[in-house]
Scaffold this motif. Structure first.
Motif, PDB file in Angstrom:
ATOM      1  N   PHE A 155       0.816  -1.231   0.036  1.00  0.00           N
ATOM      2  CA  PHE A 155      -0.117   0.046   0.012  1.00  0.00           C
ATOM      3  C   PHE A 155       0.729   1.321  -0.040  1.00  0.00           C
ATOM      4  O   PHE A 155       0.649   2.355  -0.553  1.00  0.00           O
ATOM      5  CB  PHE A 155      -0.872   0.010   1.364  1.00  0.00           C
ATOM      6  N   GLY A 161      -2.845  -3.860  -4.186  1.00  0.00           N
ATOM      7  CA  GLY A 161      -2.194  -2.737  -3.394  1.00  0.00           C
ATOM      8  C   GLY A 161      -1.383  -1.646  -3.936  1.00  0.00           C
ATOM      9  O   GLY A 161      -1.568  -0.325  -3.711  1.00  0.00           O
ATOM     10  N   SER A 167      -2.436   2.052  -3.901  1.00  0.00           N
ATOM     11  CA  SER A 167      -1.327   3.145  -3.429  1.00  0.00           C
ATOM     12  C   SER A 167      -1.160   4.378  -4.558  1.00  0.00           C
ATOM     13  O   SER A 167      -0.919   5.471  -4.363  1.00  0.00           O
ATOM     14  CB  SER A 167      -0.121   2.537  -3.387  1.00  0.00           C
ATOM     15  N   ALA A 192      -4.184   5.393   1.529  1.00  0.00           N
ATOM     16  CA  ALA A 192      -3.944   4.107   0.972  1.00  0.00           C
ATOM     17  C   ALA A 192      -4.109   2.894   1.929  1.00  0.00           C
ATOM     18  O   ALA A 192      -4.546   1.945   1.723  1.00  0.00           O
ATOM     19  CB  ALA A 192      -2.634   4.159   0.263  1.00  0.00           C
ATOM     20  N   ALA A 203      -6.488   0.010   1.662  1.00  0.00           N
ATOM     21  CA  ALA A 203      -5.838  -1.301   1.836  1.00  0.00           C
ATOM     22  C   ALA A 203      -6.751  -2.356   2.788  1.00  0.00           C
ATOM     23  O   ALA A 203      -7.384  -3.698   2.368  1.00  0.00           O
ATOM     24  CB  ALA A 203      -4.542  -1.636   2.017  1.00  0.00           C
TER      25      ALA A 203
END
Lengths: 273, 297
Positions: free
Chosen positions: A75, A159, A163, A172, A176
């Motif tokens: 992330f 992920g 991000s 983020a 996640a």
């Protein structure tokens, strides 16, 4: 290519320093040990060897743990570099965005592979120690290993996508965790609720199996359980394993990493440092 | 070949004009300072030059190539504002990575870190570095591979005067070897005599583009003569000099550069009424304020 490995090497070094590698390896080994201990009760009634039984329980563990670990590692990949200001810098180097993402991906996947190998290895060791016929479960264990890696690759890609789209590490991280809850926990609950409400109608007969295949975690579980000789251990949604051909589940497990990395790259290309 | 050519560069962010018809050039070996207050468009312009964000219109040529192209990237170095390298890596590890990314041998890291005065801290984690040391890591990575254009975003912010002087010495060496340097700052006092030319940006427009001496001439700001009168004589001094401003025992006299000598003669003529005097030329900040406020905002 050299540049990708330079990036990957640096990422691995960072993960080692941050104790990420240690944390992930210890988590995998501990959980594997606990499951092995729980699975070492007499299983004569099932007629399966110890290792096959352990693999079936490890499958249930991996569905939860592998996506979680992959999301935790990924992330921060883009958002962290944006926040530190290093993304703007590295993008002025003669390095493509694909190479940047691949470098991180190789590093994170290697760490995951190490943790899985050690965790599953410990579980296999325990099974061999208590059952002479454990070798019969080796193909299942091997299958679990590489499908776990594919599952991890899917969630690494997702992920990175999170991000890139959220741009900052805080949001983020939240996204996640949200994605893990939705895809791993709520998705199955929702499907079960829908089946109960549908009561054997159109949904249960057609849409349901496609929805199971659409989720990489469900496809992973289906493939491993349908190919295993110890499906009886599986419960809940895993029971649907019998109705879906393993090949379709495998296709989903194998295609998801490509799709997820592609989505991540599309998102990453839109990031302006 | 001209290192950097900008002409009529425009950029708007959601309707707000960030850059408006910006144009100037940098020749090899030139050190150019880009000055402007926060939000004047310095960082935006730099990111456009580096190809990190596209311009809306205008011509940008970086070493004869398009900004962000492989040809430009191979020869341009960048130091972002407030860059924070990963705290878990050591200075040497970080520079080794950047060397590899530029296709250079990682063995050059020690020499690079030594050239920016970080030899002793090379094997310590960047997390333990002071702000000035982190800035030096940034400078070290910008030196990799002898770039022909360096784009440095507020490189001396947070540096103490000694570090700043050392920093400019490194830049002087690079410029002497033919590298062009574009560095930004928000204060003229920080760049002063260490640059060949000064470009002042305000609200996305170029307000001035000249040498420091040229800026002084253009601004034509008055020189101030500060006269300390004998006790009780301040009023008389002010009256006889027709001076505008008075403050206790001192009399302030503003005059244009070319009438300075005449005014000094006037003051000397007052003889015993004057205790002391001081001639204060317009400061760098005065000159900067003159240009950055010229657009009437």
């Amino acid at each position: 290519m050299k540049r990708i490995f330079a990036l990957a090497g640096s990422e691995i070094r960072i993960a080692l320093r941050n104790r990420w590698v240690a944390i992930i390896v210890v988590t995998m080994v501990l959980f594997s040990l606990v499951l092995s201990a729980a699975g070492s009760a007499p299983t004569g009634a099932l007629g399966a060897d110890k290792l096959s039984v352990t693999v079936a329980s490890l499958t249930g563990l991996a569905v939860y743990l592998v996506p979680l670990v992959a999301l935790l590692m990924s992330f921060d990949a883009v958002a962290g570099e944006v926040e530190r200001g290093t993304l703007a810098l590295i993008l002025t180097y003669p390095v493509s965005r694909v190479a940047l993402l691949l470098g991180k991906f190789i590093a994170h996947l290697s760490i995951l592979a190490l943790a899985l190998a050690l965790g599953y290895g410990v579980a296999a060791g325990v099974a061999f120690a208590t059952d002479a016929d454990a070798a019969a479960g080796l193909p299942a264990l091997f299958r679990l290993f590489w499908t776990s890696l594919l599952l991890g690759a899917s969630f690494l890609g997702l992920g990175y996508g999170i991000s890139a789209y959220s741009g900052r590490p805080g949001p983020a991280a939240g996204l996640a965790i949200g994605m893990w809850l939705v895809l791993i926990v709520l998705y199955d609950l929702g499907l079960l609720a829908a089946i109960v409400a549908d009561d054997g109608g159109f949904f249960t007969k057609t849409v349901f199996s496609w929805l199971l295949l659409a989720n990489p975690a469900d496809a992973f579980r289906l493939f491993n359980l349908s190919a295993s000789s110890a499906t009886e251990v599986a419960a809940g949604v895993g029971g649907a394993a019998n109705s879906i051909p393993p090949l379709q589940a495998l296709a989903s497990v194998a295609l998801w990493p490509i799709l997820a990395l592609f989505l991540a790259l599309v998102g990453f290309r839109k990031v302006t440092p | 070949m001209t290192s950097l050519k900008l002409s009529q560069v425009c950029k708007t962010f959601s309707g707000l004009s960030a850059l408006d018809a910006v144009g100037f050039t940098i020749e090899p070996g030139q050190r150019v300072a880009l000055l402007g207050h926060n939000g004047a468009g310095k960082s935006t312009l730099m990111k456009i030059i580096l190809g990190l964000i596209p311009a809306d219109s205008g011509v940008i040529e970086v070493l004869g190539a398009a900004p962000g192209s492989a040809g430009a990237r191979a020869q341009v170095a960048y130091l972002p504002e407030n860059v924070a390298f990963h705290p878990a890596l050591t200075g040497a590890e970080q520079i080794r990575l950047y060397l590899r990314l530029r296709g250079e041998a990682p063995g050059g890291a020690d020499a690079l870190l030594e050239s920016v005065g970080l030899a002793d801290a090379a094997n310590r984690r960047i997390g333990t570095y002071s702000k000035g040391m982190r800035q030096r890591v940034g400078l070290a990575q910008a030196l990799i591979g002898h770039p022909r254009l360096l784009v440095l975003d507020e490189p001396t912010s947070g540096l103490d005067p000694v570090s700043r002087r050392e920093f400019y010495e490194v830049l002087d060496g690079l410029a002497a070897e033919g590298a062009s340097i574009l560095l930004s700052s928000h204060a003229l006092t920080e760049v002063e005599a260490r640059t060949d030319r000064i470009v002042i940006l305000s609200h996305g427009r170029v307000m001035a583009n000249d040498t420091l001496a040229g800026l002084r001439r253009q601004a034509a700001l008055p020189t101030r003569i500060q006269i300390a009168a004998r006790p009780g004589a301040a009023d008389e001094v002010a009256e006889r000099l027709a001076a505008g401003r008075r403050n206790g025992v001192t009399v302030d006299l503003d005059c244009a550069a070319d009438e300075k000598l005449q005014r000094l003669a006037d003051v000397t003529a007052l003889g015993p009424l004057v205790d002391d005097l001081e001639v204060i030329p317009p400061s760098l900040d005065d000159i900067y304020n003159h240009f950055s406020r010229r657009d009437g905002q």
